[in-house]
Write a protein that holds these residues in place. Structure first.
Motif, PDB file in Angstrom:
ATOM      1  N   UNK A  62       0.861  -1.185   0.000  1.00 32.43           N
ATOM      2  CA  UNK A  62       0.000   0.000   0.000  1.00 32.43           C
ATOM      3  C   UNK A  62       0.894   1.230   0.000  1.00 32.43           C
ATOM      4  N   UNK A  63       1.161   1.774  -1.189  1.00 33.59           N
ATOM      5  CA  UNK A  63       2.136   2.847  -1.327  1.00 33.59           C
ATOM      6  C   UNK A  63       1.514   4.170  -1.752  1.00 33.59           C
ATOM      7  N   UNK A  64       0.198   4.298  -1.687  1.00 33.10           N
ATOM      8  CA  UNK A  64      -0.434   5.538  -2.102  1.00 33.10           C
ATOM      9  C   UNK A  64      -0.187   6.632  -1.064  1.00 33.10           C
ATOM     10  N   UNK A  65      -0.470   7.872  -1.465  1.00 33.52           N
ATOM     11  CA  UNK A  65      -0.293   8.998  -0.553  1.00 33.52           C
ATOM     12  C   UNK A  65      -1.195   8.847   0.663  1.00 33.52           C
TER      13      UNK A  65
ATOM     14  N   UNK B 237       9.050 -14.427  -3.455  1.00 32.60           N
ATOM     15  CA  UNK B 237      10.275 -13.670  -3.692  1.00 32.60           C
ATOM     16  C   UNK B 237      10.758 -12.952  -2.425  1.00 32.60           C
ATOM     17  N   UNK B 238       9.876 -12.810  -1.442  1.00 31.03           N
ATOM     18  CA  UNK B 238      10.285 -12.171  -0.186  1.00 31.03           C
ATOM     19  C   UNK B 238      11.333 -12.991   0.556  1.00 31.03           C
ATOM     20  N   UNK B 239      11.532 -14.237   0.132  1.00 30.86           N
ATOM     21  CA  UNK B 239      12.604 -15.043   0.719  1.00 30.86           C
ATOM     22  C   UNK B 239      13.972 -14.387   0.508  1.00 30.86           C
ATOM     23  N   UNK B 240      14.064 -13.520  -0.498  1.00 30.55           N
ATOM     24  CA  UNK B 240      15.324 -12.827  -0.754  1.00 30.55           C
ATOM     25  C   UNK B 240      15.700 -11.872   0.376  1.00 30.55           C
ATOM     26  N   UNK B 241      14.737 -11.514   1.206  1.00 34.93           N
ATOM     27  CA  UNK B 241      15.023 -10.601   2.314  1.00 34.93           C
ATOM     28  C   UNK B 241      15.495 -11.339   3.565  1.00 34.93           C
TER      29      UNK B 241
ATOM     30  N   UNK C 141      14.646  -2.918   3.802  1.00 33.98           N
ATOM     31  CA  UNK C 141      13.515  -2.092   3.372  1.00 33.98           C
ATOM     32  C   UNK C 141      13.533  -1.905   1.862  1.00 33.98           C
ATOM     33  N   UNK C 142      14.696  -1.618   1.300  1.00 35.54           N
ATOM     34  CA  UNK C 142      14.801  -1.387  -0.137  1.00 35.54           C
ATOM     35  C   UNK C 142      14.438  -2.632  -0.933  1.00 35.54           C
ATOM     36  N   UNK C 143      14.979  -3.780  -0.501  1.00 31.98           N
ATOM     37  CA  UNK C 143      14.681  -5.038  -1.203  1.00 31.98           C
ATOM     38  C   UNK C 143      13.203  -5.383  -1.099  1.00 31.98           C
ATOM     39  N   UNK C 144      12.629  -5.213   0.083  1.00 32.30           N
ATOM     40  CA  UNK C 144      11.200  -5.487   0.259  1.00 32.30           C
ATOM     41  C   UNK C 144      10.355  -4.576  -0.618  1.00 32.30           C
ATOM     42  N   UNK C 145      10.717  -3.301  -0.667  1.00 32.77           N
ATOM     43  CA  UNK C 145       9.966  -2.331  -1.474  1.00 32.77           C
ATOM     44  C   UNK C 145      10.004  -2.708  -2.948  1.00 32.77           C
ATOM     45  N   UNK C 146      11.178  -3.076  -3.451  1.00 34.91           N
ATOM     46  CA  UNK C 146      11.303  -3.446  -4.858  1.00 34.91           C
ATOM     47  C   UNK C 146      10.492  -4.696  -5.168  1.00 34.91           C
TER      48      UNK C 146
ATOM     49  N   UNK D 233       5.608  -7.023  -7.544  1.00 34.36           N
ATOM     50  CA  UNK D 233       4.455  -7.910  -7.385  1.00 34.36           C
ATOM     51  C   UNK D 233       3.155  -7.158  -7.636  1.00 34.36           C
ATOM     52  N   UNK D 234       3.054  -5.929  -7.131  1.00 33.92           N
ATOM     53  CA  UNK D 234       1.812  -5.165  -7.326  1.00 33.92           C
ATOM     54  C   UNK D 234       1.585  -4.813  -8.783  1.00 33.92           C
ATOM     55  N   UNK D 235       2.664  -4.761  -9.581  1.00 27.67           N
ATOM     56  CA  UNK D 235       2.546  -4.465 -10.998  1.00 27.67           C
ATOM     57  C   UNK D 235       2.432  -5.715 -11.851  1.00 27.67           C
TER      58      UNK D 235
END
Length: 314
Positions: free
Chosen positions: A36-39, A239-243, A299-304, A309-311
């Motif tokens: 959830x990255x909206x303003x 893919x969150x396993x990468x974190x 944080x950066x890896x999770x965000x990416x 995934x959202x796209x």
């Protein structure tokens, strides 16, 4: 002579212990993992962060008022604004009442869920300061519960349903921080002596080491299960396993900083006692570069990953 406004406000701001506010950053975990990255989502999480900062600072003020006599005899705490006489007790009481009352009022106006969580956090702080901080095991449990409530607060502000694995992992990591905090305090007591928390009389390093083994294993396992994907009601993508490497390194680095041999090594190299950082988790986040880089990397890896995934790209 006219006193400048910054010089007047500085001790009042320091009395709020802003360095402790880093603990409240966990409220942003819920919108991050829910993608959830909206303003609007960011503003809701920022509101929860501000409310928990206000609520926690109100209790820091009340604690400093209650402990003013003992703080004045302490070599470090005597420099706190209230103990040093830079902030008067009536002003501190007014600040505490305004911050706590404002945080409760705004949280209830936002939503019943957020209001209930902030109220629960406030009641927990009352119970902790009156009794729980002097009760063995329950003191650490109360610290962990405070972190879980913060995570819930971030979710409630944005109306997000949290995964049970995420909550379990948050609780285990919070217990880990609580155990490490007591280990550091016990270490400082053994090396420096002096007055300390009465509850430390019931703890020993062997006991805390055994507790650390349990919660460390639990934290890593629950995070690994959560990050493995939606098949186990966990993260939205495996893919969150990468974190996971960031979590492993962060936990191991934290343990290294609280290890007596590591503290002794640094003491030999620098010529003075450098231990006790893990007594203050906010100090480690702000001062230990490897920990800070680990958090930024996580944080950066999770965000990416969650953005891709959202796209629908992964």
């Amino acid at each position: 002579m006219i006193t400048s406004l910054p010089s007047v406000l500085s001790p009042h701001l320091m009395a709020l212990r802003p360095r402790q506010w880093t603990k409240n950053l966990i409220v942003f975990a819920a919108p991050l993992f829910a993608s959830r990255f909206t303003v609007q989502d960011s503003l809701a999480a920022a509101l929860a962060f501000a409310l928990f900062c206000c609520a926690s600072s109100s209790f820091y003020l009340l604690n400093d008022i209650a402990d003013i006599d003992s703080d004045r005899r302490h070599p470090v705490k005597c420099k706190r604004p209230i103990a040093a006489g830079l902030v008067s007790i009536p002003v501190a009481l007014g600040m505490a009442g305004l911050l706590l009352g404002g945080s409760l009022l705004i949280s209830w106006r936002h939503s019943v869920a957020l209001g209930g969580i902030v109220t629960g956090y406030a009641l927990l702080q009352v119970a902790y300061n009156l009794r729980l901080k002097r009760t063995v095991i329950l003191d650490i449990t109360a610290i962990a519960t405070g972190f879980v409530l913060r995570a819930y607060g971030g979710a409630a502000a944005d109306r997000i349903v949290l995964s049970p694995w995420f909550l379990l992992c948050t609780g285990m990591l919070a217990l880990f921080l609580g155990v490490e905090k007591r280990k550091a305090e016990l270490r400082l007591l053994e090396t420096r002596g002096g007055r300390t928390r009465s509850v430390l009389k019931r703890y020993s390093l062997p006991l805390l080491n055994r507790m650390e083994n349990v919660v460390t294993t639990g934290a890593i396992m629950t995070y690994a299960i959560w990050s493995s994907g939606p098949q186990v009601q966990g993260a939205s993508t495996p893919w969150m396993m990468l974190t996971l490497p960031f979590v492993l390194y962060g936990v191991f680095r934290y343990q290294l900083l609280s290890d007596p041999q590591e503290i002794a090594r640094k003491t030999d190299e620098l010529g003075h006692e450098t231990g006790g950082q893990s007594e203050r988790p906010e100090e480690i986040l702000l001062q230990d570069l490897p920990i800070l880089l680990t958090v930024v990397g996580w944080v950066s890896t999770s965000f990416v990953i969650l953005s891709l995934k959202s796209q629908g790209l992964i």
